[in-house]
Design an enzyme around this catalytic site. Structure first.
Site, PDB file in Angstrom:
ATOM      1  N   SER A 150       0.840  -1.228  -0.012  1.00  0.00           N
ATOM      2  CA  SER A 150      -0.122  -0.066   0.065  1.00  0.00           C
ATOM      3  C   SER A 150       0.848   1.183  -0.062  1.00  0.00           C
ATOM      4  O   SER A 150       0.249   2.341  -0.591  1.00  0.00           O
ATOM      5  CB  SER A 150      -0.867  -0.074   1.201  1.00  0.00           C
ATOM      6  OG  SER A 150      -0.595  -0.557   2.192  1.00  0.00           O
ATOM      7  N   HIS A 205      -3.679  -3.442  -5.767  1.00  0.00           N
ATOM      8  CA  HIS A 205      -3.648  -2.927  -4.618  1.00  0.00           C
ATOM      9  C   HIS A 205      -5.170  -2.993  -4.113  1.00  0.00           C
ATOM     10  O   HIS A 205      -6.271  -2.374  -4.496  1.00  0.00           O
ATOM     11  CB  HIS A 205      -3.506  -1.427  -4.598  1.00  0.00           C
ATOM     12  CG  HIS A 205      -3.675  -0.611  -3.238  1.00  0.00           C
ATOM     13  ND1 HIS A 205      -3.892   0.700  -2.746  1.00  0.00           N
ATOM     14  CD2 HIS A 205      -3.316  -1.283  -2.040  1.00  0.00           C
ATOM     15  CE1 HIS A 205      -4.168   0.875  -1.663  1.00  0.00           C
ATOM     16  NE2 HIS A 205      -3.624  -0.279  -0.948  1.00  0.00           N
ATOM     17  N   GLU A 227      -6.784  -1.131  -7.059  1.00  0.00           N
ATOM     18  CA  GLU A 227      -5.918  -0.081  -7.883  1.00  0.00           C
ATOM     19  C   GLU A 227      -5.105  -1.084  -8.600  1.00  0.00           C
ATOM     20  O   GLU A 227      -4.316  -1.882  -8.059  1.00  0.00           O
ATOM     21  CB  GLU A 227      -5.157   0.937  -6.998  1.00  0.00           C
ATOM     22  CG  GLU A 227      -6.089   2.065  -6.645  1.00  0.00           C
ATOM     23  CD  GLU A 227      -5.397   3.024  -5.888  1.00  0.00           C
ATOM     24  OE1 GLU A 227      -5.027   4.071  -6.241  1.00  0.00           O
ATOM     25  OE2 GLU A 227      -4.941   2.552  -4.737  1.00  0.00           O
ATOM     26  N   ASN A 278      -5.002   6.356  -1.780  1.00  0.00           N
ATOM     27  CA  ASN A 278      -4.705   6.598  -0.312  1.00  0.00           C
ATOM     28  C   ASN A 278      -4.056   8.174  -0.285  1.00  0.00           C
ATOM     29  O   ASN A 278      -4.433   8.674   0.648  1.00  0.00           O
ATOM     30  CB  ASN A 278      -3.282   5.691  -0.022  1.00  0.00           C
ATOM     31  CG  ASN A 278      -4.045   4.422   0.708  1.00  0.00           C
ATOM     32  OD1 ASN A 278      -5.281   4.237   0.836  1.00  0.00           O
ATOM     33  ND2 ASN A 278      -3.199   3.592   0.582  1.00  0.00           N
TER      34      ASN A 278
END
Ligand code: NAD
Length: 738
Positions: free
Chosen positions: A443, A464, A476, A514
């Site tokens: 991540s 991800h 992702e 994120n």
């Protein structure tokens, strides 16, 4: 007998015409202009043919129908916008007439003088359920998984083909409102219990049951067309109505914060429509629908939550010239929290998985996670013992990397540590074939860096996932500098196989999701430091349309993880990259009070034992001098949350991290629930226009700081008047070819 493209008609000796809807070029029946035209002709034919006593309509596919083809609405709107430039009044009149077409067709069916029964053989949604409601009888199959719903509100619309008028004339108003304002699905039994359908019949005897209704003398007149019709559950102006309506408006406000105009309009249609005769009610609905279709909310939601979502799911970003991968075997390395979830969704898709951990015991523990999830599904009646055996048989736990031999794709989910990941990569590549793809679920670590230790960096990619893996619909797909097209195609094939939605993101710290989420939490830190009462922070975020407040979200992701990220950012990018007040806040929580988040039962919230509910940690408001709540402008708090996230999305586009606005929009809604009524981060900007957005950002920058500085991309767009969907037109290639 006339031939139809989308329907087949067979009339038996009993004089009952069975109309089977089966579109030749689609996997699911949908209402299109062509379907409506044919249905219109079929009604005429049924009426004109003296040998036909009545008709049964059913579907030739597993499902009955998914409802209206929403691209039809988009086309209608595009035409409207064009016409508007020439003659605004005429454009609205045309839109109103177009909107009324389905309504008129269904009204024609129910007043045609011959009985119609809908034999609902499978899931029946939206406009197709409205068609069924216009039939004089409705029989639903008892087959597992058959669902009925009016889900229009989920794309910013409402049931506009008579739904808001027929449902509350069939069932009590409370059930009607609940069904339409939430868009939730009903089982056949529930629909029967409510009075929405007449009968539930075994799948094999469905059409026969429908015919029987006609043979038994079903009257071709709807209840609301009978003299003396009374509303089930009472009139609007009755004791029941007086009880229901004030509460209904309050509940809707609580659930939507006024962000969804279509939901409110359902209430208006039902309330106003039940005070007048049926045909006038239909006109009221038609008028409101014409208005709702023009709202930014409807247009943005249709685009992101229907059109773009489907396009991404169908592989809009997949390199077309690479053969699709049929997965024979997938490897997952690391059977922890994420790896166990990835193994589950893979096996659920019917693909064999080898699940590797450092010991067989740890790998088996990872597999046990699947058994737990299945047990929960079985409790809810969504899986059978047979499904359980099949799924579990597909997962092979192992501590031996050699078991990865022959895998088409390996997904690494070991500790977030470069060294551990390097070892996992090397051990896997030692047994994998030359063409196997290796994906990391990291991540925070850029893919390009991780790929440096790979023998085949072109086969190295990021996948991800979000937690919990079984629930979160987005993945992702991260492109490292050297990642090749074959790796991308394989990754996208895999995401499609497990029925999730992929977005393709170029490598950067935090990727796309994120980066946005950190902005959301970081703005909440700013507010805390300013002394905004914590409850206001959480409520303002929810009022802005976010599903989870930023402090609650931070508790889920863990505050010590935030501390780690802040430390890493400091180390990598220097002092200026982080706000020292944020570091102080997080250090106080983690180091002084051991408040790590939900995982240790202490974070921004306290987590008392069930059934008590979590609540904000009372001492949080003692950390900073508090502002007077009455003086804090909640509208500004709402703007700060949405604007700070949208700005980050714009930066991500400017940097070329995400290149297609559909992905930024859909990704933001699926990953962190970015105010869905906006259509996503970029549609939020497009919806108000770059110029207005930049003005708002400048004002916030002046009042609250540099995090609101608009990137050059946006100031350019403000000047040129472009939208993201114009500047980064995802259909450019197709437009050129056309
Ligand atoms: P975790 O600690 O729950 O699981 C890691 C697992 O890897 C453990 O079971 C460990 O025994 C195993 N492992 C360690 N070294 C190994 C090796 N050499 N070979 C085989 N197995 C090994 O961690 P997690 O939360 O599942 O995170 C895993 C990865 O997923 C990390 O890169 C993390 O950044 C990423 N990620 C986590 C989340 C999240 O919400 N937790 C979300 C997205 C991505």
């Amino acid at each position: 007998m006339t031939n139809y493209k989308n329907f087949k008609i067979e009339t038996g000796a009993d004089g009952i015409a069975v109309v089977t809807w089966n579109m030749p070029d689609k996997s699911m029946n949908v209402l299109t202009v062509e379907v409506m035209t044919e249905l219109d002709q079929i009604i005429d034919q049924v009426v004109a043919d003296a040998a036909i006593k009545g008709a049964v309509i059913t579907s030739g596919k597993d499902t009955f129908s998914g409802g209206a083809d929403l691209t039809m609405m988009q086309e209608m709107l595009a035409r409207f916008k064009k016409e508007q430039k020439q003659d605004a009044d005429k454009a609205v009149q045309n839109l109103f007439d177009n909107v009324g077409r389905m309504t008129g067709l269904y009204r024609k069916l129910e007043t045609c003088g011959k009985p119609w029964v809908s034999a609902i053989n499978g899931t029946c949604m939206g406009g197709a359920l409205e068609l069924s409601l216009a039939c004089h009888g409705r029989v639903v199959s008892d087959a597992e998984g058959v669902k009925l719903a009016l889900p229009e509100v989920k794309v910013g619309l409402f049931p506009g083909a008579g739904g808001t008028q027929r449902v509350p004339r069939l069932v009590n108003q409370q059930d009607a409102l609940q069904m339409m304002t939430t868009g939730s699905s009903l089982t056949a039994a529930r629909a029967k219990g409510m009075g929405l359908v007449h009968e539930v019949a075994p799948a094999k005897k469905l059409v026969e049951a429908a015919k029987k209704m006609i043979r038994n003398g079903l009257k071709p007149v709807q209840p609301w067309d009978e003299k003396g019709f009374k509303l089930p559950g009472g009139a609007i102006y009755s004791a029941a109505g007086a009880n229901l309506w004030p509460a209904a408006t309050a509940i809707l406000r609580r659930e939507t914060s006024g962000n969804y105009p279509a939901a409110l309009t359902i209430l208006k249609c039902v309330y106003e429509g039940l005070l007048v005769p049926f045909d006038t009610g239909l006109k009221i609905e038609q008028r409101y629908f014409t208005h709702i279709l023009q709202t930014t909310e409807a247009q943005s939601m249709i685009r992101s939550l229907f059109v773009s979502l489907q396009e991404l799911n169908k592989g809009a970003r997949r390199p077309a010239d690479i053969k699709p991968t049929k997965f024979k075997k997938i490897g997952v390395i690391g059977a922890g929290f994420m790896g166990a979830g990835i193994a589950y969704v893979t096996a659920k898709a019917g693909i064999p998985v080898v699940l590797i951990d450092r010991s067989l015991e740890a790998a088996e523990k990872g597999k046990a996670h699947s058994a737990d999830l299945i047990a929960k599904e079985m409790q809810k009646g969504r899986m059978t013992a047979e499904d359980k055996d099949k799924l579990l048989a597909l997962i092979t736990p192992s501590a031996d990397y050699a078991a990865l031999d022959g895998a088409d794709l390996v997904i690494e989910a070991v500790f977030e540590d470069r060294g551990v990941k390097q070892a996992a990569t090397e051990q896997a590549e030692a047994v994998l074939g030359q063409n196997a793809i290796f994906a990391s679920n990291t991540s925070t670590l850029p893919i390009t860096g991780l790929a440096k230790v790979s023998q085949r960096p072109k086969n190295f990619i990021g996948l991800h996932f979000f937690s919990p893996v079984d629930k979160m619909m987005l993945v992702e797909v991260i492109m490292g500098k050297k990642t090749g097209e074959k790796a991308l195609a394989t990754a996208l094939d895999y995401v499609r196989a497990i029925k999730k939605t992929p977005i393709v993101v170029n490598d950067t710290r935090g990727f796309y999701v994120n980066r946005c989420v950190l902005r959301y939490m970081s703005e909440a830190y700013n507010m805390l430091v300013e002394g905004v009462p914590p409850a206001m922070i959480e409520n303002a975020a929810k009022m802005a349309g976010m599903p989870v407040g930023p402090l609650a979200l931070n508790d889920e992701t863990a505050i010590d993880l935030s501390q780690k990220i802040l430390k890493a950012t400091l180390a990598d990018l220097g002092d200026k990259a982080v706000d020292p007040r944020h570091v102080e806040l997080v250090n106080t929580l983690v180091d002084k009070y051991d408040r790590l988040g939900r995982k240790n039962g202490k974070g921004f919230y306290d987590y008392p034992a069930r059934p008590a509910k979590k609540h904000l940690w009372p001492e949080l408001s003692t950390l900073y001098p508090q502002q007077d709540a009455d003086k804090v402008d909640v509208e500004v708090l709402k703007e700060r949350f949405l604007v700070t996230i949208a700005l980050e999305a714009a930066r991500v586009m400017e940097e070329g991290i995400v290149t297609d606005p559909r992905e930024a929009d859909v990704g933001s809604i699926l990953a962190f629930g970015f105010a869905p009524y906006t259509g996503g981060t970029l549609s939020y900007i497009d919806g108000m226009g770059a110029k207005a957005f930049v003005k708002l950002a400048k004002k916030l920058q002046k009042d609250y700081g540099a995090q609101f500085k608009a990137p050059k991309l946006l100031t350019d767009m403000a000047e040129s008047g472009e939208t993201f969907y114009q500047r980064f037109n995802p259909y450019k290639a197709a437009d050129k070819a056309a």
